[in-house]
Motif scaffolding. Structure first.
Motif, mmCIF file in Angstrom:
data_model
loop_
_atom_site.group_PDB
_atom_site.id
_atom_site.type_symbol
_atom_site.label_atom_id
_atom_site.label_comp_id
_atom_site.label_asym_id
_atom_site.label_seq_id
_atom_site.Cartn_x
_atom_site.Cartn_y
_atom_site.Cartn_z
ATOM 1 N N ARG A 64 0.926 -0.772 -0.112
ATOM 2 C CA ARG A 64 -0.089 -0.109 0.171
ATOM 3 C C ARG A 64 1.079 1.435 -0.321
ATOM 4 N NH1 ARG A 64 -4.342 -3.348 -0.063
ATOM 5 N NH2 ARG A 64 -5.323 -3.705 1.924
ATOM 6 N N LYS A 66 1.222 4.557 0.386
ATOM 7 C CA LYS A 66 0.865 5.803 1.272
ATOM 8 C C LYS A 66 1.721 7.740 0.379
ATOM 9 C CE LYS A 66 -2.008 3.322 2.823
ATOM 10 N NZ LYS A 66 -3.707 4.114 2.520
ATOM 11 N N CYS A 68 3.327 11.663 1.166
ATOM 12 C CA CYS A 68 3.164 12.055 1.927
ATOM 13 C C CYS A 68 3.178 13.694 1.219
ATOM 14 C CB CYS A 68 4.294 11.989 3.187
ATOM 15 S SG CYS A 68 4.267 9.837 4.111
#
Length: 89
Positions: A64, A66, A68
């Motif tokens: 996954r 993610k 930022c």
């Protein structure tokens, strides 16, 4: 998450390195957890305020991504396009 992305990320050196991306010089730090379930990348363009940052988690066997404060498309392009310097010291 594509296998090609994961392969390109695996080729990036752990720790701090310098290299190039889109014709500019970059400093990049890659951290990986000991169990292989998390990777973190933070890169800064040297001489400008451009950056890229993300975490990658492996949850139930599925990676996954993610990002930022960085669009996912830029993260993916960066991982494919960053070229570490050969003699980074």
């Amino acid at each position: 998450m594509s296998e090609q992305f994961l392969t390109a990320l695996a080729k990036l050196p752990t720790g701090y390195s310098r290299g190039s991306y889109c014709g500019g010089s970059w400093g990049v730090t890659v951290e990986r957890s000991g169990d292989g379930r998390r990777a973190k990348l933070y890169g800064e363009a040297l001489g400008s305020d451009d950056h890229v940052s993300f975490n990658l988690y492996c949850v139930a066997g599925e990676p996954r991504l993610k990002p930022c404060e960085t669009p996912a498309a830029k993260v993916i392009d960066f991982v494919f396009g960053f070229e570490p310097a050969l003699n980074d010291g």
